[in-house]
Design an enzyme around this catalytic site. Structure first.
Site, PDB file in Angstrom:
ATOM      1  N   GLU A 122     -18.138  -5.035  24.363  1.00 53.30           N
ATOM      2  CA  GLU A 122     -17.276  -6.213  24.500  1.00 53.30           C
ATOM      3  C   GLU A 122     -16.049  -6.123  23.589  1.00 53.30           C
ATOM      4  O   GLU A 122     -14.921  -6.412  23.999  1.00 53.30           O
ATOM      5  CB  GLU A 122     -18.057  -7.501  24.159  1.00 53.30           C
ATOM      6  CG  GLU A 122     -19.182  -7.830  25.121  1.00 53.30           C
ATOM      7  CD  GLU A 122     -20.486  -7.111  24.793  1.00 53.30           C
ATOM      8  OE1 GLU A 122     -20.537  -6.359  23.785  1.00 53.30           O
ATOM      9  OE2 GLU A 122     -21.470  -7.303  25.530  1.00 53.30           O
ATOM     10  N   HIS A 149       0.845  -1.200   0.000  1.00 55.52           N
ATOM     11  CA  HIS A 149       0.000   0.000   0.000  1.00 55.52           C
ATOM     12  C   HIS A 149       0.879   1.248   0.000  1.00 55.52           C
ATOM     13  O   HIS A 149       1.273   1.727   1.067  1.00 55.52           O
ATOM     14  CB  HIS A 149      -0.901  -0.010   1.236  1.00 55.52           C
ATOM     15  CG  HIS A 149      -1.766  -1.232   1.321  1.00 55.52           C
ATOM     16  ND1 HIS A 149      -1.280  -2.455   1.730  1.00 55.52           N
ATOM     17  CD2 HIS A 149      -3.066  -1.420   1.038  1.00 55.52           C
ATOM     18  CE1 HIS A 149      -2.259  -3.346   1.700  1.00 55.52           C
ATOM     19  NE2 HIS A 149      -3.357  -2.749   1.284  1.00 55.52           N
ATOM     20  N   HIS A 206      -4.133   3.104  -3.419  1.00 53.73           N
ATOM     21  CA  HIS A 206      -4.295   2.478  -2.097  1.00 53.73           C
ATOM     22  C   HIS A 206      -3.501   1.174  -1.938  1.00 53.73           C
ATOM     23  O   HIS A 206      -2.623   1.094  -1.091  1.00 53.73           O
ATOM     24  CB  HIS A 206      -5.782   2.228  -1.803  1.00 53.73           C
ATOM     25  CG  HIS A 206      -5.985   1.290  -0.655  1.00 53.73           C
ATOM     26  ND1 HIS A 206      -6.014   1.717   0.649  1.00 53.73           N
ATOM     27  CD2 HIS A 206      -6.116  -0.073  -0.613  1.00 53.73           C
ATOM     28  CE1 HIS A 206      -6.162   0.668   1.441  1.00 53.73           C
ATOM     29  NE2 HIS A 206      -6.232  -0.426   0.702  1.00 53.73           N
ATOM     30  N   HIS A 260     -28.641 -16.965  24.173  1.00 47.13           N
ATOM     31  CA  HIS A 260     -27.589 -16.776  25.163  1.00 47.13           C
ATOM     32  C   HIS A 260     -26.802 -18.063  25.446  1.00 47.13           C
ATOM     33  O   HIS A 260     -25.836 -18.037  26.196  1.00 47.13           O
ATOM     34  CB  HIS A 260     -28.194 -16.267  26.475  1.00 47.13           C
ATOM     35  CG  HIS A 260     -28.538 -14.808  26.433  1.00 47.13           C
ATOM     36  ND1 HIS A 260     -29.305 -14.260  25.423  1.00 47.13           N
ATOM     37  CD2 HIS A 260     -28.212 -13.775  27.260  1.00 47.13           C
ATOM     38  CE1 HIS A 260     -29.428 -12.959  25.651  1.00 47.13           C
ATOM     39  NE2 HIS A 260     -28.771 -12.640  26.741  1.00 47.13           N
TER      40      HIS A 260
END
Ligand SMILES: Cc1ncc(C[n+]2csc(CCOP(=O)(O)OP(=O)(O)O)c2C)c(N)n1
Length: 667
Positions: free
Chosen positions: A413, A29, A264, A475
């Protein structure tokens, strides 16, 4: 002040090295290093306090290149500043075992502070580093003796800011007011697919203002004075992190590729490299040319760094003289060593404790040892009462009291996992963080990086199976255990009872070089009588024999399990004995540690030729490695169900009877 010819030469050295290295590798890059070259130059040669001769100097400023694909920016700056990296290393960009891999990797290249490449992660690491600095400085600094006193800089790209983790980490950093965190947003309007108009029209400045950051602007990154001013302003605000929105032009200087996605992620092409060098007024079209006067200017960084470190060394010497205990303690923490005998205060569980959930055992053990573990900084992603991660004696970490060690991460999280990586990378802290096992999925990219980077991070994953019951299949983890066990170097420990939970905590604290996931139950577990069964310290070897037939009798079948299902195999062992089938019970709380044992030890636990049955209330995948080609795994290949947990176990066939039947078919 207009940019001097020498400054320009120094800046263009980054640009040409990036172009040449990518061209030689025929991959990489080039455009972003070319765009950010002035910022890299100014940071590394003027603003950052770092010593190229000692990349591990504890009080160095940290630098995180969150957009890791722009690795040639970092490698150029490190090589030019005088880190232990040569021009040959630059020429080896992206080659086998080179010190300049495609994306920056911790441990490969001196001066690389963290592994980046998965976009967004670096920002969260930088937040964690700034957090570590704020905590350790509050704990260890004395009046006029700021031995911990550094900034954390990062550069991020559009991609970093589009990724959700950037929100979690930046929102956290704003709330906790990390004033020594300074980020630069590479506002180049280009991603891989084209212009950011396609996908990204947020007002980034307003977004970060809303988080409580100071937001500054640089209209043109080539304006070195503007960079200096922004950094001065960033430092002047000690109560807010700063984001500097920095306008840059990808592929800067390339006549045909500047400001296009073409700059890029691929080599510019030999012709375009030549044209760009001419356009930049570069003295030669030879590849990897480093003008001696530019190198000499860059290498002044070494003198600055040595002087900065020498000054700090004096401070440290005085500190050691006046506060020897604190100094020893700081060194101990940086080395990730425990206090001798730290676990002595942990009481043993007995039959009198009755049935204890492993999450409850963990909470008790944590509390019993926390005073001897001042290096712990931990919390939960808003599940403190469920994860049992709190320590009664601790206060909440907050901007007014940064010595405090309990961290309310909020429902973030992924951010939590990335921030914990940053704290561990900084050094001096062992971070732990809790959530439900099911939400390990939300953290997985950062968990993987912790394992890859060999960081000492501890995850507290409770509610580990269908055994959580009524909350139901959303869950109840199924595939999470196998998925975590598939991450190389992650040590997953699923204790079978309170006693194994104690050993698990000792392993988690003592182990270096691997993150540890403690996988714990919501439901209560029976007490395993260790006078009758194998010692729980066997957990240290990953798996161990818990029960065997009466002496003299050889087992005809091995029954194995982890966690809550160990109780089932113990019961099956009993039933099989009554039916004249001698069996062995193996508790396998951690496959990773068992895999690290000698073949001899493994054979002593799982003797060849004896068929094996494994059972776990989870996807069976990870057990096939251990049962052998003729073994049986009883697991779950469907989602769970919302009901009292005993009913769910029964309906889904995680039962003693199925173990007995499977064992009998094998013998
Ligand atoms: C999590 C993640 N998703 C996708 C990628 C692949 N990728 C590399 S760079 C990039 C985006 C490039 O745009 P930007 O972040 O603005 O960087 P620039 O083009 O300015 O260098 C993508 C999608 C990645 N590295 N990480």
């Amino acid at each position: 002040m207009p940019t001097s010819d020498l400054d320009l030469l120094c800046i263009n050295t980054i640009r040409t090295l990036a172009m040449d290295a990518v061209q030689k590798a025929e991959s990489g890059h080039p455009g972003t290093p070319m765009a950010l070259a002035p910022l890299g130059y100014r940071l590394f040669t003027k603003h950052m306090r770092h010593d190229p001769a000692d990349p591990h100097w504890p009080n160095r400023d940290r630098f995180v290149l969150s957009c890791g694909h722009a690795s040639m920016l970092l490698y150029s700056c490190l090589f030019l500043s005088g880190y232990d990296l040569t021009l040959d290393d630059i020429k080896q960009f992206r080659q086998w075992e080179s010190r300049t891999p495609g994306h920056p990797e911790l441990g490969y290249t001196p001066g690389v502070e963290t592994t980046t490449g998965p976009l967004g992660q670096g920002i969260s690491n930088a937040v964690g580093m700034a957090m570590a600095e704020s905590h350790l400085s509050a704990v260890f600094n004395k009046p006029n003796q700021s031995i911990v006193d550094h900034y954390t800089y990062f550069i991020c790209s559009d991609g970093d800011l589009m990724e959700g983790i950037s929100h979690e980490a930046s929102s956290f950093a704003g709330h906790y007011k990390f004033g020594k965190l300074i980020g630069f947003y590479d506002d180049n309007h280009i991603t891989i697919d084209g212009s950011t108009d396609l996908t990204f029209t947020d007002d980034t400045a307003k977004r970060f203002e809303a988080y409580g950051w100071q937001v500054l602007h640089i209209a043109d990154v080539n304006d070195l004075d503007a960079i200096d001013r922004a950094i001065a302003e960033a430092k002047a605000d000690a109560t807010r992190p700063t984001l500097v929105v920095t306008r840059t032009h990808i592929g800067y200087g390339s006549p045909h590729k500047q400001d296009t996605a073409k700059a890029h992620g691929e080599a510019l092409g030999a012709d375009e490299v030549k044209l760009t060098k001419e356009n930049l007024g570069w003295p030669t079209t030879d590849a990897f040319y480093v003008p001696p006067e530019a190198l000499a200017e860059w290498r002044k960084t070494k003198e600055r760094g040595a002087a900065a470190q020498a000054k700090w060394n004096d401070l440290w010497a005085a500190y050691m003289g006046q506060h020897p205990d604190d100094a020893t303690e700081y060194e101990r923490r940086l080395a990730d060593r425990r206090r001798p005998g730290w676990s002595k205060g942990i009481p043993a569980f007995t039959a009198e404790n009755g049935k204890v959930a492993s999450r409850a055992a963990f909470g008790a053990v944590l509390n019993a040892s926390a005073e001897q573990l001042p290096e712990l900084v931990g919390g939960s992603a808003d599940l403190t009462p469920s994860n049992n991660t709190s320590v009664k004696a601790w206060k909440n970490f907050n901007p007014e009291d940064r010595t405090a060690r309990y961290v309310h991460y909020g429902i973030r999280e992924h951010g939590m996992a990335g921030i914990m990586n940053g704290m561990a990378l900084h050094g001096g802290i062992v971070p732990y963080g809790g959530t439900f096992l099911i939400f390990s999925d939300y953290m997985r990219p950062s968990v993987r990086l912790a394992a890859f980077m060999k960081q000492h991070v501890i995850y507290v994953f409770t509610h580990d199976s269908i055994g959580l019951g009524e909350d139901g299949p959303t869950h109840q983890p199924i595939e999470q255990l196998s998925a975590l066990r598939a991450i190389p170097n992650l040590v997953v420990i699923r204790p079978a009872d309170a006693t194994e939970s104690t050993v698990a905590w000792e392993v988690a604290m003592n182990l270096q070089g691997s993150p540890i996931a403690l996988v714990l139950t919501r439901q209560k577990l029976g007490f395993i009588d260790r006078t009758k069964y194998g010692k729980a310290t066997g957990l240290e070897q990953g798996a161990y024999v818990l029960a065997d037939p009466p002496s003299g009798t050889k087992p005809k079948v091995v029954l194995m399990s982890s966690g809550s299902e160990v109780a089932l195999v113990l019961e099956a062992h009993q039933k099989l004995a009554e039916q004249g089938v001698p069996s062995r019970v193996v508790s396998m709380p951690t496959m990773e540690l068992f895999r690290r044992q000698s073949a001899q030890y493994q054979e002593s636990v799982l003797p060849a030729g004896v068929p094996r049955v494994a059972i776990e209330a989870a996807h069976p995948m990870s057990w096939y490695e251990w049962v052998g080609s003729d073994g049986v795994v009883l697991g779950l290949t469907r989602y769970g169900a919302s009901a009292p947990y005993e009913k769910v176990y029964e309906e889904l066939g995680i039962t003693v009877d199925r173990v007995v039947t499977a064992a009998k078919t094998l013998v």
